[in-house]
Design a protein around this motif. Structure first.
Motif, PDB file in Angstrom:
ATOM      1  N   SER A  99       0.788  -1.242   0.080  1.00 46.30           N
ATOM      2  CA  SER A  99      -0.077  -0.075  -0.203  1.00 46.30           C
ATOM      3  C   SER A  99       1.061   1.298  -0.016  1.00 46.30           C
ATOM      4  O   SER A  99       2.115   1.163   0.410  1.00 46.30           O
ATOM      5  N   THR A 100       0.222   2.346  -0.278  1.00 45.17           N
ATOM      6  CA  THR A 100       0.861   3.638  -0.406  1.00 45.17           C
ATOM      7  C   THR A 100       1.398   4.052   0.906  1.00 45.17           C
ATOM      8  O   THR A 100       2.169   4.841   1.082  1.00 45.17           O
ATOM      9  N   GLU A 101       0.782   3.456   2.220  1.00 47.04           N
ATOM     10  CA  GLU A 101       1.154   3.809   3.597  1.00 47.04           C
ATOM     11  C   GLU A 101       2.321   2.979   3.957  1.00 47.04           C
ATOM     12  O   GLU A 101       2.991   3.386   5.048  1.00 47.04           O
ATOM     13  N   ALA A 102       2.684   1.840   3.087  1.00 44.39           N
ATOM     14  CA  ALA A 102       3.766   0.816   3.407  1.00 44.39           C
ATOM     15  C   ALA A 102       5.171   1.663   3.629  1.00 44.39           C
ATOM     16  O   ALA A 102       5.321   2.700   2.774  1.00 44.39           O
ATOM     17  N   HIS A 103       5.993   1.011   4.368  1.00 44.46           N
ATOM     18  CA  HIS A 103       7.566   1.967   4.330  1.00 44.46           C
ATOM     19  C   HIS A 103       8.360   1.511   3.311  1.00 44.46           C
ATOM     20  O   HIS A 103       8.882   0.405   3.638  1.00 44.46           O
ATOM     21  N   VAL A 104       8.137   1.866   2.207  1.00 48.14           N
ATOM     22  CA  VAL A 104       8.801   1.450   1.097  1.00 48.14           C
ATOM     23  C   VAL A 104       9.825   2.792   0.824  1.00 48.14           C
ATOM     24  O   VAL A 104       9.407   3.736   0.376  1.00 48.14           O
ATOM     25  N   VAL A 150      11.344  -2.693   1.883  1.00 47.03           N
ATOM     26  CA  VAL A 150      10.362  -2.771   2.373  1.00 47.03           C
ATOM     27  C   VAL A 150      10.412  -3.147   3.753  1.00 47.03           C
ATOM     28  O   VAL A 150      11.304  -3.869   4.257  1.00 47.03           O
ATOM     29  N   CYS A 151       9.746  -2.353   4.964  1.00 45.37           N
ATOM     30  CA  CYS A 151      10.003  -2.749   6.239  1.00 45.37           C
ATOM     31  C   CYS A 151       9.508  -3.793   6.445  1.00 45.37           C
ATOM     32  O   CYS A 151       8.304  -4.299   6.100  1.00 45.37           O
ATOM     33  N   VAL A 152       9.991  -4.516   7.293  1.00 47.19           N
ATOM     34  CA  VAL A 152       9.666  -6.018   7.752  1.00 47.19           C
ATOM     35  C   VAL A 152       8.154  -5.866   8.328  1.00 47.19           C
ATOM     36  O   VAL A 152       7.684  -6.935   8.011  1.00 47.19           O
ATOM     37  N   SER A 153       7.688  -5.066   9.009  1.00 48.60           N
ATOM     38  CA  SER A 153       6.336  -4.884   9.514  1.00 48.60           C
ATOM     39  C   SER A 153       5.360  -4.957   8.400  1.00 48.60           C
ATOM     40  O   SER A 153       4.245  -5.553   8.542  1.00 48.60           O
ATOM     41  N   ASP A 154       5.638  -4.316   7.311  1.00 48.28           N
ATOM     42  CA  ASP A 154       4.826  -4.454   6.452  1.00 48.28           C
ATOM     43  C   ASP A 154       4.792  -5.746   5.470  1.00 48.28           C
ATOM     44  O   ASP A 154       3.945  -6.186   4.992  1.00 48.28           O
ATOM     45  N   GLY A 157      21.122 -15.309   0.312  1.00 52.25           N
ATOM     46  CA  GLY A 157      21.381 -14.497  -0.494  1.00 52.25           C
ATOM     47  C   GLY A 157      20.353 -13.976  -1.636  1.00 52.25           C
ATOM     48  O   GLY A 157      20.700 -12.940  -2.228  1.00 52.25           O
ATOM     49  N   LEU A 158      19.148 -14.504  -1.306  1.00 48.12           N
ATOM     50  CA  LEU A 158      18.044 -13.921  -2.267  1.00 48.12           C
ATOM     51  C   LEU A 158      17.590 -12.518  -1.878  1.00 48.12           C
ATOM     52  O   LEU A 158      16.855 -11.797  -2.574  1.00 48.12           O
ATOM     53  N   LEU A 159      17.868 -12.287  -0.558  1.00 46.22           N
ATOM     54  CA  LEU A 159      17.382 -10.651  -0.064  1.00 46.22           C
ATOM     55  C   LEU A 159      18.423 -10.061   0.406  1.00 46.22           C
ATOM     56  O   LEU A 159      19.482 -10.668   0.781  1.00 46.22           O
ATOM     57  N   GLU A 160      18.553  -8.803   0.433  1.00 51.65           N
ATOM     58  CA  GLU A 160      19.457  -7.774   1.154  1.00 51.65           C
ATOM     59  C   GLU A 160      18.736  -7.009   2.297  1.00 51.65           C
ATOM     60  O   GLU A 160      17.234  -6.991   2.157  1.00 51.65           O
ATOM     61  N   MET A 161      19.330  -6.608   3.425  1.00 49.85           N
ATOM     62  CA  MET A 161      18.755  -6.076   4.457  1.00 49.85           C
ATOM     63  C   MET A 161      19.525  -4.924   4.957  1.00 49.85           C
ATOM     64  O   MET A 161      20.923  -4.953   4.588  1.00 49.85           O
ATOM     65  N   LYS A 162      18.653  -3.938   5.430  1.00 54.99           N
ATOM     66  CA  LYS A 162      19.346  -2.698   5.911  1.00 54.99           C
ATOM     67  C   LYS A 162      18.594  -2.103   6.978  1.00 54.99           C
ATOM     68  O   LYS A 162      17.287  -2.143   6.887  1.00 54.99           O
ATOM     69  N   TRP A 180      14.040   0.795  11.992  1.00 57.06           N
ATOM     70  CA  TRP A 180      13.756   0.028  11.098  1.00 57.06           C
ATOM     71  C   TRP A 180      14.245  -0.772  10.295  1.00 57.06           C
ATOM     72  O   TRP A 180      15.404  -0.512  10.169  1.00 57.06           O
ATOM     73  N   THR A 181      13.883  -1.822   9.961  1.00 55.44           N
ATOM     74  CA  THR A 181      14.628  -2.800   9.233  1.00 55.44           C
ATOM     75  C   THR A 181      13.749  -3.057   7.725  1.00 55.44           C
ATOM     76  O   THR A 181      12.789  -3.373   8.015  1.00 55.44           O
ATOM     77  N   TYR A 182      14.579  -3.040   6.809  1.00 54.69           N
ATOM     78  CA  TYR A 182      14.200  -2.971   5.438  1.00 54.69           C
ATOM     79  C   TYR A 182      14.768  -4.199   4.710  1.00 54.69           C
ATOM     80  O   TYR A 182      16.142  -4.405   4.858  1.00 54.69           O
TER      81      TYR A 182
END
Length: 106
Positions: free
Chosen positions: A33-38, A48-52, A75-80, A85-87
């Motif tokens: 959604s547009t409210e998501a932390h992207v 994308v935020c883990v909560s979303d 290795g399929l995902l990257e995290m920051k 927040w964790t994305y």
């Protein structure tokens, strides 16, 4: 890509929810959604935020975290982490290497 790394990726992809998460993260602007932390710009664009991800995944918070960890380790995902927040976003380089592995080795 080594055979061992490919096996790790195959294991990560052996769960439908984990595959769904990867599919959702392929087009985060469309799938959240547009409210998501992207993150739309900067050094981690498309994260994308883990909560979303949890809200959309349909599984518990702990299961979501476990699945994201498995995808990250493969290795399929990257995290920051940014502040509190964790994305997560897809690691397109690893996905391309895996695609090449399948095309040439299988």
């Amino acid at each position: 890509m080594t055979d061992e790394k490919a096996v790790e990726i195959f294991k990560a992809l052996s769960n439908q929810t984990r595959v769904n998460i990867l599919q959702m993260l392929k087009n985060p602007e469309t799938n959240f959604s547009t409210e998501a932390h992207v993150i739309k710009q900067g050094e981690f664009e498309g994260g994308v935020c883990v909560s979303d991800i949890h809200k959309k995944s349909g599984v518990s918070q702990s299961t979501t975290s476990q699945y994201l960890s498995i995808l990250l380790q493969s290795g399929l995902l990257e995290m920051k982490r940014i502040g509190q927040w964790t994305y997560y976003r897809r690691n397109e380089e690893t996905i391309k290497q895996f695609e090449h592995y399948i095309r040439t080795k299988l």
